[in-house]
Design a protein around this motif. Sequence first.
Motif, PDB file in Angstrom:
ATOM      1  N   ARG B   3      45.886  67.696  72.999  1.00  0.00           N
ATOM      2  CA  ARG B   3      45.600  66.546  71.851  1.00  0.00           C
ATOM      3  C   ARG B   3      44.970  65.438  72.483  1.00  0.00           C
ATOM      4  O   ARG B   3      45.304  65.077  73.651  1.00  0.00           O
ATOM      5  CB  ARG B   3      46.806  66.525  71.204  1.00  0.00           C
ATOM      6  N   ALA B   4      44.321  64.543  71.668  1.00  0.00           N
ATOM      7  CA  ALA B   4      43.787  63.116  72.147  1.00  0.00           C
ATOM      8  C   ALA B   4      45.005  62.141  72.048  1.00  0.00           C
ATOM      9  O   ALA B   4      45.682  62.150  71.084  1.00  0.00           O
ATOM     10  CB  ALA B   4      42.542  63.038  71.225  1.00  0.00           C
ATOM     11  N   ALA B 232      44.113  65.810  59.366  1.00  0.00           N
ATOM     12  CA  ALA B 232      44.543  67.326  59.778  1.00  0.00           C
ATOM     13  C   ALA B 232      44.524  67.572  61.178  1.00  0.00           C
ATOM     14  O   ALA B 232      45.133  68.293  61.635  1.00  0.00           O
ATOM     15  CB  ALA B 232      43.701  68.156  59.013  1.00  0.00           C
ATOM     16  N   ALA B 233      43.732  66.402  61.877  1.00  0.00           N
ATOM     17  CA  ALA B 233      43.780  66.932  63.301  1.00  0.00           C
ATOM     18  C   ALA B 233      44.960  66.236  64.082  1.00  0.00           C
ATOM     19  O   ALA B 233      45.631  65.522  63.383  1.00  0.00           O
ATOM     20  CB  ALA B 233      42.437  65.922  63.821  1.00  0.00           C
ATOM     21  N   PRO B 234      45.251  66.620  65.330  1.00  0.00           N
ATOM     22  CA  PRO B 234      46.591  66.268  65.761  1.00  0.00           C
ATOM     23  C   PRO B 234      46.632  64.952  66.315  1.00  0.00           C
ATOM     24  O   PRO B 234      46.813  64.425  67.649  1.00  0.00           O
ATOM     25  CB  PRO B 234      46.911  67.201  66.804  1.00  0.00           C
ATOM     26  N   ILE B 235      46.293  63.903  65.667  1.00  0.00           N
ATOM     27  CA  ILE B 235      46.220  62.480  65.904  1.00  0.00           C
ATOM     28  C   ILE B 235      47.236  61.686  64.915  1.00  0.00           C
ATOM     29  O   ILE B 235      47.166  62.060  63.444  1.00  0.00           O
ATOM     30  CB  ILE B 235      44.828  61.762  65.972  1.00  0.00           C
ATOM     31  N   PRO B 236      47.855  60.395  65.270  1.00  0.00           N
ATOM     32  CA  PRO B 236      48.354  59.641  64.513  1.00  0.00           C
ATOM     33  C   PRO B 236      47.535  59.070  63.384  1.00  0.00           C
ATOM     34  O   PRO B 236      46.387  58.675  63.767  1.00  0.00           O
ATOM     35  CB  PRO B 236      49.486  58.743  65.207  1.00  0.00           C
TER      36      PRO B 236
END
Lengths: 313, 389
Positions: B3-4, B232-236
């Motif tokens: 994840r970024a 929906a991406a794994p970023i806050p």
Amino acid sequence: MSEPVLHCEGLSKRFGDIRAVNGVGFEIAPGESYGLLGPNGAGKTTTISIVAGLLEADAGEAIVAGRRLTTKSVSAKSAIGFVPQDLAIYPDLTARENLTFFSRLYGLSGKKARGRVDEVLEIIGLSERAGDQAKTYSGGMKRRLNIGIGLLHAPSLLILDEPTVGVDPQSRNAILESVEQLSSQGMAVLYTTHYMEEAERLCDRVGIIDRGELKAEGTREELVAMLGEHDKVHLTGSGHLEAAAKACTGIAGVQTASIGDESIELLVEGASAVLPQILATASEAGVAVHRVEVDEPNLEAVFLHLTGRALRD
Amino acid sequence: MQRAGPVRAALLITAKDLRQRLRDRSALLVAVVAPLALAFALGVTITSFSAGSQTFHLGLVDLDHGPAASGFSRAAKGTPVKLQNAGTPARARRLVKNGKLDAAIVLPRGLSAATLGGTPARIDVIGDPNNSIGTLVARSFADSYASYVRTIAVASRALGADGEATIEVAGKVASAKPPISLGDVSTTKKNLDPKTYYAAAMAVFFLFFAVQFGISSLLNERSEGTLSRMLAAPIPRRSVLGGKAMTSLALGLTSMIVLALTTRYALGAHWGNPLGVGGLIVCAVLAATAVTALVTTLAKTFEQANAWLSIVSVVLGMLGGSFFPVAQAGGVLATLSKLTPHAWFLSGLQDLSSGGALSVIVEPSLILLAIAGVCGALALVRIRRLVEP
């Protein structure tokens, strides 16, 4: 059975006075295609939005790849590939730039990102147009790019929200083939649609959703078996169709009757025995019947049976 | 699972936004081309009207042919007035009407005699209603000369000098440099020269448009569906907000710096101490971004946000003195002007440009930061709704 990729239970969501989803629960195993079948407004997109981590459920829980999913759960989201109903791409960026941007958001970088972008371009058949801005693509190409973005990080669960809405038949077929291929490669797929044919073709199991509730779920055969020895009778004609449909519901053996486009659709027990009476009733109600078809029941018939209305309503 | 990180994700979003803005050239137009063009146009136009920057061509009709006329010509030396013989009043009128002369002055027959004898005489001015400034200059020039003659005549008579000497002395006095000049030692600051004023005014005016490409694009991404994809991406979610805010800041800073440098070297604007200017620019960009964020959180759609932001930007710009120094009008307008970031930015720049120490930017900078803080805090309270699908 191996641990499910997605387990959700009792999902509920309200928007003001509207109960969009009410106690929805289902599971998807690795490599399984699961379809949520229901008409527009049934609660499919709300369910999908909760499962994709976009919306917080008022009640219930969703677990993806063993991790509890909320809007803040970054790790659970890593396991999900999401393909929204709208074309969620940047038209002024090229296909490669679109894919590269999202691949980096999913944590890919350097050679790995470039390699994966090339692979996905190959899968969606856009390698030759990778350097063109997406706004120059045809509708089908944009749809393929929209799906490709969801595949970038090789997710355990791919969520597709009505990906064929507004797509021409050729592109639609290409999309369905892509999904079949991904599923055969072991990716779990959650697919929402209001097209019965798509659910029957793609999905190992189908959940029938209406008015925010999951009415039934199972394989196509299991769902059709719920109807027992029922047949679907399709009358095409002209005249007072509504009156005729209403009159037919009074016939013993007729379970449901609904009006279509110059047609009446009936779910009956033992079509051969009941058909003469149906035709007579239709005629008495003022309908000139031009054509009669008797079919094996399908998911549409199941939906009709469960909800009392057609999928297209 | 990969994840970024939150910061990397925000930077990725900023980089993507900047790439889009560069590609469609909209940011370039709003952040650089339009303010530069307007600063140039307004600066040059206003400068051309400034004292000392233009020569006024006045016609002289000498019907007197006496010493008064030669004294008059001497009086024009060293002034922005260039006198030329216009022949007759009719010709002078024609030349003024055709725009060949800004105005003309008619010295009547007997002017010298009247001056020598101490009797009243009249000098006529021929002006063009379409060139009120030229007419005004001619009137002032004639008036000034008459005033000198009157003063010297009184003095000469008191000293017993003859009339001819009086006229000669009047001409010399009128053309001489004033022995005493007035210095601006008032409590008010010096005004920026027109080029600098409009360069800075247009820069801060368009800054409010440039920063819109960041924060308000959240609403566009929401309607286009790409926001859902990012969420929906794994970023806050704070990475999405941070990325958009950084886009605003980057565009704002780039716009201001490019404009400051371009107007400095291409138009000759004097912005003042670069360190102080840099500080003011940073504070102004923060304030503009916060105001934009607050207005955006009040809107429901991208179109609505754009409309509201345009109105707010224009109103603040007008009140803040981007088009003319409203504060000098006094009263309510002056008070309202002090509520705008534009006014404080220009005020700080005026102090800095007039040679003030770096400390002169403390007050305007703090006020700009206060505006940024208040608007930013209010925006943060409401901004959650912007990062919902």
